[in-house]
Design an enzyme around this catalytic site. Structure first.
Site, PDB file in Angstrom:
ATOM      1  N   ARG A  96     -55.111  -7.416 -23.438  1.00  0.00           N
ATOM      2  CA  ARG A  96     -55.534  -6.488 -22.343  1.00  0.00           C
ATOM      3  C   ARG A  96     -56.528  -7.215 -21.433  1.00  0.00           C
ATOM      4  O   ARG A  96     -57.596  -7.783 -21.918  1.00  0.00           O
ATOM      5  CB  ARG A  96     -56.041  -5.062 -22.963  1.00  0.00           C
ATOM      6  CG  ARG A  96     -56.762  -4.491 -21.751  1.00  0.00           C
ATOM      7  CD  ARG A  96     -57.121  -2.890 -22.379  1.00  0.00           C
ATOM      8  NE  ARG A  96     -55.965  -1.917 -22.263  1.00  0.00           N
ATOM      9  CZ  ARG A  96     -55.729  -1.132 -22.384  1.00  0.00           C
ATOM     10  NH1 ARG A  96     -56.760  -0.268 -22.183  1.00  0.00           N
ATOM     11  NH2 ARG A  96     -54.499  -0.061 -22.453  1.00  0.00           N
ATOM     12  N   HIS A 123     -48.243  -2.462 -16.966  1.00  0.00           N
ATOM     13  CA  HIS A 123     -48.561  -1.862 -18.569  1.00  0.00           C
ATOM     14  C   HIS A 123     -47.122  -1.398 -19.149  1.00  0.00           C
ATOM     15  O   HIS A 123     -46.830  -0.493 -19.362  1.00  0.00           O
ATOM     16  CB  HIS A 123     -49.326  -0.577 -18.136  1.00  0.00           C
ATOM     17  CG  HIS A 123     -50.137  -0.050 -19.431  1.00  0.00           C
ATOM     18  ND1 HIS A 123     -50.019  -0.890 -20.831  1.00  0.00           N
ATOM     19  CD2 HIS A 123     -50.861   0.993 -19.900  1.00  0.00           C
ATOM     20  CE1 HIS A 123     -50.751  -0.264 -21.646  1.00  0.00           C
ATOM     21  NE2 HIS A 123     -51.288   0.887 -21.182  1.00  0.00           N
ATOM     22  N   GLN A 126     -46.562   0.955 -21.990  1.00  0.00           N
ATOM     23  CA  GLN A 126     -46.649   2.217 -21.678  1.00  0.00           C
ATOM     24  C   GLN A 126     -45.327   2.772 -21.093  1.00  0.00           C
ATOM     25  O   GLN A 126     -44.871   3.855 -21.243  1.00  0.00           O
ATOM     26  CB  GLN A 126     -47.728   2.507 -20.600  1.00  0.00           C
ATOM     27  CG  GLN A 126     -48.262   3.946 -20.096  1.00  0.00           C
ATOM     28  CD  GLN A 126     -48.606   4.688 -21.290  1.00  0.00           C
ATOM     29  OE1 GLN A 126     -49.569   4.736 -21.864  1.00  0.00           O
ATOM     30  NE2 GLN A 126     -47.876   5.907 -21.665  1.00  0.00           N
ATOM     31  N   ASP A 215     -51.608   9.154 -12.995  1.00  0.00           N
ATOM     32  CA  ASP A 215     -52.785   8.783 -13.623  1.00  0.00           C
ATOM     33  C   ASP A 215     -54.012   8.938 -13.034  1.00  0.00           C
ATOM     34  O   ASP A 215     -53.992   9.386 -11.824  1.00  0.00           O
ATOM     35  CB  ASP A 215     -52.169   7.472 -13.984  1.00  0.00           C
ATOM     36  CG  ASP A 215     -53.036   6.508 -14.798  1.00  0.00           C
ATOM     37  OD1 ASP A 215     -53.914   6.956 -15.622  1.00  0.00           O
ATOM     38  OD2 ASP A 215     -53.034   5.386 -14.822  1.00  0.00           O
ATOM     39  N   CYS A 255     -50.517   8.743 -18.968  1.00  0.00           N
ATOM     40  CA  CYS A 255     -50.774   7.738 -20.021  1.00  0.00           C
ATOM     41  C   CYS A 255     -51.921   8.156 -20.686  1.00  0.00           C
ATOM     42  O   CYS A 255     -51.955   7.527 -21.839  1.00  0.00           O
ATOM     43  CB  CYS A 255     -50.586   6.343 -19.400  1.00  0.00           C
ATOM     44  SG  CYS A 255     -52.004   6.118 -18.280  1.00  0.00           S
ATOM     45  N   ARG A 283     -46.301   5.513 -28.077  1.00  0.00           N
ATOM     46  CA  ARG A 283     -46.837   4.094 -27.967  1.00  0.00           C
ATOM     47  C   ARG A 283     -46.675   3.196 -29.198  1.00  0.00           C
ATOM     48  O   ARG A 283     -46.362   2.012 -28.899  1.00  0.00           O
ATOM     49  CB  ARG A 283     -48.323   4.159 -27.564  1.00  0.00           C
ATOM     50  CG  ARG A 283     -48.691   4.932 -26.171  1.00  0.00           C
ATOM     51  CD  ARG A 283     -48.224   3.977 -25.090  1.00  0.00           C
ATOM     52  NE  ARG A 283     -48.608   2.610 -25.315  1.00  0.00           N
ATOM     53  CZ  ARG A 283     -49.490   2.182 -24.683  1.00  0.00           C
ATOM     54  NH1 ARG A 283     -50.454   2.971 -24.072  1.00  0.00           N
ATOM     55  NH2 ARG A 283     -50.017   0.914 -24.739  1.00  0.00           N
TER      56      ARG A 283
HETATM   57  N1   CP Z   1     -52.693   4.734 -22.034  1.00  0.00           N
HETATM   58  C1   CP Z   1     -53.555   3.772 -22.555  1.00  0.00           C
HETATM   59  O1   CP Z   1     -53.314   2.497 -22.295  1.00  0.00           O
HETATM   60  O2   CP Z   1     -54.514   4.215 -23.073  1.00  0.00           O
HETATM   61  P1   CP Z   1     -55.851   3.201 -23.639  1.00  0.00           P
HETATM   62  O3   CP Z   1     -56.539   2.579 -22.540  1.00  0.00           O
HETATM   63  O4   CP Z   1     -56.666   4.208 -24.586  1.00  0.00           O
HETATM   64  O5   CP Z   1     -55.264   2.092 -24.412  1.00  0.00           O
END
Ligand code: CP
Length: 311
Positions: A96, A123, A126, A215, A255, A283
């Site tokens: 990430r 992402h 997701q 989001d 998400c 997920r």
């Molecule tokens: N949706 C998502 O990626 O959540 P986090 O940021 O908690 O990993």
């Protein structure tokens, strides 16, 4: 050849469907038995960290979480050198990052599959979880339409690609300047959502749709823009009244984490249309299916191959 998942269209349409099938396996093969997975995080995470760690465990592997202060991509050493080193010990690297180019450089250098756990652009895991949630609800994708309400974010981009690749119709609702750029709308149309449109009217966007997704109005790293963005998006809260304009069986996706009272109301998030908890649960299946597919479609190269005794 090593396969990576930096954005959902790193997969062909057929490959995306294969990944979705692997996500549904009840007894996933232990493709990571005796092997490691490095999970690097430059930013905080709840769902992504836990789902990816447990996906690696389900595949028989050993996940190693690398804390933000340990990563030091391009600070302690280059992103390329981090990836080459981790590729000596691990069968997969997942990261990430703030800047997408770091993932691209790691993928170019590492010799093992690199998985995007969220970047400023995309992402993909997701988006796979979102498709699993939609499929679980409706059984199939054809004939369904999704409206994205709010900021055209990294999450929106990946979901737009994933949805259009499986033939889901697309609509976006955002204030002027916050919607998808014309070339990305054109890409969605070309991929499989020929009627993909963007409007500044949320009611028009959600009219009769099967899925509404939203989001946060500002992402991690955009907090200084929060005041301006709250004002710009004030009329874009997904609430019961907006969902009433959608199809009767509409499902709401988010998400998470949610800013209740901003992009989504408490009432909508906790209401009968909400599928945010199955979506969060998916997920894990998404990470497991994607990593299994990538590992089984990749030949180790470079540093990993050169290591004596590598499995
Ligand atoms: N949706 C998502 O990626 O959540 P986090 O940021 O908690 O990993």
């Amino acid at each position: 050849m090593t396969r990576h998942l930096l954005e959902i269209d790193d997969l062909s349409k057929g490959e995306l469907l294969e990944v979705l099938e692997r996500c549904s396996e009840t007894h996933p093969p232990k493709v990571l038995a005796g092997r490691g997975a490095a999970l690097l995080f430059e930013k905080p995470s709840n769902r992504t960290r836990h789902s990816t760690e447990m996906a690696v465990v389900h595949l028989g592997g050993h996940p190693i979480y690398v804390r933000p202060e340990e990563v030091g991509l391009d600070v302690r050493e280059t992103a390329e050198d981090v990836a080459r080193t981790l590729g000596c010990y691990h069968a997969v690297i997942a990261a990430r990052v703030f800047e997408h180019h770091k993932l691209e450089r790691m993928a170019g250098a590492g010799g093992v599959p690199v998985v995007n756990l969220l970047s400023d652009q995309s992402h993909p895991l997701q988006a796979i979880a979102d498709l699993l949630t939609i499929r679980a609800e409706f059984g199939a994708f054809a004939g369904r339409t999704l409206a994205w309400v709010g900021d055209y974010s990294n999450v929106a981009r990946s979901l737009g690609l994933a949805a259009s690749m499986v033939g889901i119709g697309l609509r976006f609702a955002a204030p002027d300047g916050y919607g998808p750029p014309p070339q990305e709308l054109a890409r969605f149309r070309e991929l499989g959502a020929p009627q993909a449109v963007s409007t500044d009217d949320p009611k028009t966007a959600v009219d009769g749709v099967d899925v509404v997704s939203t989001d946060a109005w500002y992402a991690m790293g955009q907090e200084e823009e929060a005041v301006a963005r709250r004002a710009a998006f004030a009329d874009y809260t997904v609430d019961g009244a907006l969902l009433a304009a959608a199809a009767p069986g509409v499902i709401l996706l988010h998400c998470l984490p949610a800013h209740r009272g901003e992009e989504v109301s408490d009432e909508a998030l906790e209401g009968p249309h909400s599928r945010v908890w199955p979506q969060a649960r998916n997920r894990l299946a998404a990470a497991r299916g994607a990593i299994e597919w990538l590992v089984t479609h990749s030949e180790p190269t470079g540093a990993t191959e050169a290591m004596e005794g590598s499995p």
